[in-house]
Enzyme design. Structure first.
Site, PDB file in Angstrom:
ATOM      1  N   ASP A  64       0.806  -1.227   0.000  1.00 62.55           N
ATOM      2  CA  ASP A  64       0.000   0.000   0.000  1.00 62.55           C
ATOM      3  C   ASP A  64       0.836   1.272   0.000  1.00 62.55           C
ATOM      4  OD1 ASP A  64       1.023  -0.341   2.514  1.00 62.55           O
ATOM      5  OD2 ASP A  64      -0.875  -0.331   3.582  1.00 62.55           O
ATOM      6  N   HIS A  65       2.113   1.174   0.354  1.00 62.77           N
ATOM      7  CA  HIS A  65       2.945   2.381   0.449  1.00 62.77           C
ATOM      8  C   HIS A  65       3.639   2.704  -0.877  1.00 62.77           C
ATOM      9  CE1 HIS A  65       2.365   1.931   4.751  1.00 62.77           C
ATOM     10  NE2 HIS A  65       3.095   2.991   5.001  1.00 62.77           N
ATOM     11  N   ASP A 119       4.077  -1.270  11.275  1.00 61.29           N
ATOM     12  CA  ASP A 119       3.633   0.062  10.913  1.00 61.29           C
ATOM     13  C   ASP A 119       3.068   0.698  12.182  1.00 61.29           C
ATOM     14  OD1 ASP A 119       2.829   1.723   8.207  1.00 61.29           O
ATOM     15  OD2 ASP A 119       1.565   2.160   9.937  1.00 61.29           O
ATOM     16  N   ARG A 379      -0.498  12.730  10.079  1.00 61.28           N
ATOM     17  CA  ARG A 379       0.805  13.356  10.351  1.00 61.28           C
ATOM     18  C   ARG A 379       1.011  14.561   9.462  1.00 61.28           C
ATOM     19  NH1 ARG A 379       3.916   7.655  11.127  1.00 61.28           N
ATOM     20  NH2 ARG A 379       3.300   7.504  13.294  1.00 61.28           N
ATOM     21  N   SER A 533       6.881   7.224  12.878  1.00 58.00           N
ATOM     22  CA  SER A 533       6.796   5.938  12.194  1.00 58.00           C
ATOM     23  C   SER A 533       7.533   4.804  12.908  1.00 58.00           C
ATOM     24  CB  SER A 533       7.363   6.142  10.798  1.00 58.00           C
ATOM     25  OG  SER A 533       8.053   5.020  10.359  1.00 58.00           O
ATOM     26  N   ARG A 535       9.362   2.794  11.122  1.00 57.79           N
ATOM     27  CA  ARG A 535      10.372   2.370  10.141  1.00 57.79           C
ATOM     28  C   ARG A 535      11.707   2.070  10.816  1.00 57.79           C
ATOM     29  NH1 ARG A 535       9.943   8.300   7.444  1.00 57.79           N
ATOM     30  NH2 ARG A 535       7.810   7.542   7.470  1.00 57.79           N
TER      31      ARG A 535
HETATM   32  C1  MIC Z   1       4.125   6.350   8.151  1.00 56.25           C
HETATM   33  O1  MIC Z   1       2.951   6.680   8.247  1.00 56.25           O
HETATM   34  O2  MIC Z   1       5.069   7.094   8.487  1.00 56.25           O
HETATM   35  C2  MIC Z   1       4.451   4.989   7.622  1.00 56.25           C
HETATM   36  C3  MIC Z   1       5.077   5.177   6.299  1.00 56.25           C
HETATM   37  O3  MIC Z   1       3.272   4.230   7.454  1.00 56.25           O
HETATM   38  C4  MIC Z   1       5.382   4.312   8.621  1.00 56.25           C
HETATM   39  C5  MIC Z   1       5.985   3.060   8.164  1.00 56.25           C
HETATM   40  C6  MIC Z   1       7.113   3.248   7.221  1.00 56.25           C
HETATM   41  O4  MIC Z   1       7.901   4.196   7.349  1.00 56.25           O
HETATM   42  O5  MIC Z   1       7.259   2.391   6.363  1.00 56.25           O
HETATM   43  C7  MIC Z   1       4.751   4.043   9.983  1.00 56.25           C
HETATM   44  O6  MIC Z   1       3.883   4.778  10.384  1.00 56.25           O
HETATM   45  O7  MIC Z   1       5.209   3.154  10.708  1.00 56.25           O
HETATM   46 FE1  SF4 Z   2      -0.087   4.716   5.042  1.00 55.16          FE
HETATM   47 FE2  SF4 Z   2       1.271   5.432   7.251  1.00 55.16          FE
HETATM   48 FE3  SF4 Z   2      -0.235   7.189   5.907  1.00 55.16          FE
HETATM   49 FE4  SF4 Z   2      -1.416   5.274   7.240  1.00 55.16          FE
HETATM   50  S1  SF4 Z   2      -0.146   6.915   8.104  1.00 55.16           S
HETATM   51  S2  SF4 Z   2      -1.937   5.960   5.167  1.00 55.16           S
HETATM   52  S3  SF4 Z   2       0.002   3.581   6.950  1.00 55.16           S
HETATM   53  S4  SF4 Z   2       1.620   6.180   5.162  1.00 55.16           S
END
Ligand code: MIC
Ligand code: SF4
Length: 640
Positions: A64-65, A119, A379, A533, A535
């Site tokens: 999905d990313h 995630d 965010r 995140s 990550r």
């Molecule tokens: C995000 O919202 O920052 C992400 C991308 O979903 C991350 C995960 C990632 O960096 O792959 C998260 O929230 O953990």
């Molecule tokens: Fe995707 Fe992270 Fe955004 Fe949720 S917050 S939509 S998991 S990138």
């Protein structure tokens, strides 16, 4: 003494430790989820463990990313994920099927079970009464292999909801109000458990909006009871058999309490650049808007999208606004298409994106220079949208759609009669985009394109380390600062040497080069270092560059765990004033030899001769992990 929901679920899954707040416990994990941006690493780590089939009740791999395919990289990763899932007993949700948290809530979440996801917004599952926790990919890999998940026993904060939402006020406004009160640090070390008569007034997707953004409070997770509303949601998803009632005992005790009267809430907005810079829409006033983005795992349910369609119906998007919409799942998307709501959205002039994270993670749709973008996401960290000087505001779908028509930030109550959307009695069920694992794994060949590079392995931590402070930063540094995402950098998630070139690039583009030239070093940070995140690249890439320790006033939970997993020592200032006694470029000598016995280490600043005592807060198990150079080395050592 009665038990609350969090205590009940933890107790039922407890593998080791005592359930005293702050003490390390280990719990059994029933389900795991991964997404593609963290998943490739997680599965490479899972493969390295040599376990043939996952040992969980259910594991799902989502894509999905990284769905924007501007080169071979993301498509390579998708193919790797599909084949590795088939081989090891994991369900694979194909690109186009939707955002992991939305799909998991609809199709897989089970009240009372534990879910570990790579995630940070995994707590979305708390909306359906799961104990759903975000973690680094390596922790998820361990859970897939049947290992428990280690965490510090959280405190439980009870938020009692009373009253009911007024017309045009929505679940997003509830969580924004809580963020206003508690701040982005307010949930650290806590589970947030909802109760009170207001709970029954909220649908499962509304509850999920609230638990989703508990991540922005820094909470370990958030959870709602599983009640009649939950049963009806599961029934409408054709999964009534997954339902069970989960509620706190009448005399349950909590560590902390807060009460929110839903009847008093108004439409809210989080202003740049932090989800807790919250004010009423009316207070911020009619600022002109360049972009409106509706979607993400926070606000892309069927009812959210139907409200948006209702507001847009028969209207046109303001000429100065670009409106982009990404429905959260194929289920939502197809239902909108079949009932005609999609036609209303298109007719209004919206730009339709696929069901994926998209603009939320800077995967396209970056705003114009200095642009003002209203988003229904979770965010609004600086630069995350892909435009360094854009101003991102977080709002509800109602505020977003009203503003898209008016061209300025708009309180939807100005639109007149509200739009009422009932929860569907039956959702459209078609799981054909979820591929079950292969029955005979020997028939599956795992395909690795040139984008999949082997995992870098750390060395053991030397007893004494002498190097310089490579970077000194302030409070609330996010993982988006440490390891930026976006359309350009995300495709490198499976290639650590390449992605490490971007560590701290928005703060100091010389960081990676300096770190490599110096053969490593330290980072000094303020409060809540590593918020945001899950990550693990925000630990893995600095590890690759030779970072040995981070010295901070406090850490965000997941990032601290990731640092430990990759052998970087998280050190906390006992005396906050000592933060001022270290400057960027100072050479420090740190003696780690007595780490286990002392619980502390001594840091000598060779630039000014000052000696500082710092806490590490590591359990004996974690000290061994750090000394081994990370969890993978530690596990290998244990196995041999
Ligand atoms: C995000 O919202 O920052 C992400 C991308 O979903 C991350 C995960 C990632 O960096 O792959 C998260 O929230 O953990
Ligand atoms: Fe995707 Fe992270 Fe955004 Fe949720 S917050 S939509 S998991 S990138």
């Amino acid at each position: 003494m009665g038990e609350n929901i969090a205590q009940k679920i933890i107790k039922a899954h407890l593998v080791s430790g005592q359930m005293e707040p702050g003490k390390e416990i280990a719990i059994k994990i029933d389900q795991t989820l991964t997404q593609d941006a963290t998943g490739t690493m997680a599965y490479l780590q899972f493969e390295a463990m040599g376990v043939p089939r996952v040992k969980t009740r259910l594991s799902v791999s989502y894509v999905d990313h990284n769905t924007l395919q501007t080169g071979f990289e993301n498509a390579d990763d998708h193919r790797f994920l599909q084949t590795v899932a088939a081989k090891h007993g994991i369900y694979f949700s194909r690109p186009g099927n939707g955002i992991c948290h939305q799909v998991h809530l609809e199709r897989f979440g089970v009240p009372g079970q534990t879910l570990l996801g790579s995630d940070s917004h995994t707590p979305t599952g708390g909306g359906i009464g799961m104990l759903a926790i975000g973690a680094g990919g390596l922790d998820v890999a361990v859970a897939m292999g049947g290992g428990p998940f280690y965490l510090n026993m959280p405190k439980v904060l009870n938020i009692k909801l009373t009253g009911h939402l007024q017309p045009w006020v929505s679940a997003k406004d509830i969580i924004l109000e809580i963020l206003r009160i508690l701040s982005v640090k307010g949930g650290v070390g806590k589970v947030i458990e909802y109760s009170g008569p207001g709970v029954a007034t909220l649908s499962v997707p509304e509850r999920a909006t609230i638990t989703n953004m508990g991540a922005e409070l820094g909470a370990t997770t958030s959870i709602f009871p599983s009640d009649e509303v939950t049963r009806l949601f599961l029934k409408a998803q054709g999964r009534e058999q997954d339902w069970q009632e989960i509620k706190a005992d009448e005399d349950a005790v909590y560590d902390e309490y807060l009460e929110i009267n839903l009847s008093e809430l108004e439409p809210m907005v989080a202003q740049p650049h932090s989800p807790d810079r919250v004010a009423k829409v009316k207070e911020v006033g009619p600022i002109a808007v360049n972009q409106v983005a509706i979607g993400s795992c926070t606000n892309s349910s069927f009812t959210d999208m139907m409200k948006v369609a209702g507001i847009l119906k028969g209207k046109k998007v303001h000429p100065d606004v670009s409106l982009v919409i990404s429905p959260g799942s194929k289920q939502v998307f197809e239902m909108l298409a079949r009932n005609g709501a999609l036609a209303d959205i298109i007719s209004a002039g919206a730009r339709i994106l696929e069901s994926a994270c998209g603009p939320c993670i800077g995967m396209g749709q970056s705003p114009c220079s200095g642009g003002i973008s209203l988003r229904t996401f979770n965010r609004n960290f600086e630069g995350r949208s892909g435009t360094a000087d854009a101003q991102i505001y977080l709002v509800s779908p109602e505020v977003a759609a009203a503003s898209a028509i008016k061209g300025v930030l708009t309180d939807p109550r100005d639109l007149g009669a509200p739009i009422e959307i009932a929860q569907p009695e039956k959702f459209l069920i078609d799981d054909s985009m979820v591929l079950p694992p292969a029955e005979d794994p020997s028939t599956v060949e795992v395909v690795r394109g040139p984008n999949i590079k082997p995992l870098p392995i750390n060395r053991e931590l030397p007893e004494k380390v002498e190097c310089s402070v490579l970077l000194k930063v302030g409070d609330n540094i996010t993982t988006d600062h440490i390891m930026p995402a976006g359309a350009k950098i995300l495709p490198l998630r499976s290639n650590i040497p390449a992605i490490s070139q971007y560590v701290f690039s928005a703060i100091d583009p010389t960081f990676a080069e300096r770190a490599l030239a110096a053969g490593g070093g330290f980072i000094v940070g303020g409060h809540n270092y590593g918020q945001g995140s899950s990550r693990e690249h925000a630990a893995l890439a600095p590890m690759y560059l030779g970072v040995k320790a981070v010295l901070a006033k406090s850490f965000a939970r997941i990032h601290r765990a990731n640092l430990i997993n990759f052998g970087i020592v998280p050190l906390t200032f006992i005396n906050e004033a000592d933060y001022d006694a270290i400057g960027q470029g100072d050479k420090l000598a740190i003696d780690f030899s007595k780490m286990a016995e002392a619980g502390k280490v001594t840091v000598t600043n060779l630039a000014n001769g000052k000696e500082i005592t710092m806490e590490h807060g590591l359990s004996p198990r974690q000290v061994d992990i750090i000394k081994a150079g990370g969890l993978l080395n530690y596990t290998k050592k244990q196995n041999s």
